[in-house]
Design a protein around this motif. Structure first.
Motif: not given
Length: 116
Positions: A38-44, A47-49, A54-61, A84-88
């Motif tokens: 679920v977390y990996l799907d959220d992180i993915a 990256t689409v959006n 959202g990236w930080q929140e999903a990675c944190h969880k 990370s603030t690297d590009d997508w």
């Protein structure tokens, strides 16, 4: 990149087994496997959006979940990429690496549990 790091926090896991038993630790791993997908799907999805918060929140969880089941390498990887603030395109690479590291860690955990 993480080959010289210990995959698992075996000290933590031995403590869990001593206090809770192997069956409960197996259940913890099974729950983690479900939740990590679920977390990996959220992180993915972030990256689409291209959703930084959202990236930080999903990675944190996922970081918390990985740490709580003793997946040292996955936890450390998430510490590195969470803010990370690297590009997508780079973040998509991080995600691919994270998926791979997560699977390696789950396999290591399963093998370790089987030896207990």
């Amino acid at each position: 990149m993480f080959n010289n790091m210990k995959q698992l926090d075996t000290e933590l896991l031995v403590g869990y087994i001593d206090n809770l038993g192997v069956d409960v630790v197996r259940q913890m791993l099974a729950l983690y496997i479900e939740q990590s997908q679920v977390y990996l799907d959220d992180i993915a999805e972030t990256t689409v959006n291209e959703n930084q918060s959202g990236w930080q929140e999903a990675c944190h969880k996922m970081k918390g979940a990985a740490g709580s089941v003793g997946l040292s390498v996955v936890h450390q990887r998430l510490v590195q990429i969470e803010k990370s603030t690297d590009d997508w395109p780079h973040k998509r690479e991080y995600l691919a690496s994270l998926k791979h590291e997560n699977q390696l860690a789950i396999t290591a955990f399963e093998k370790w549990l089987d030896s207990q």
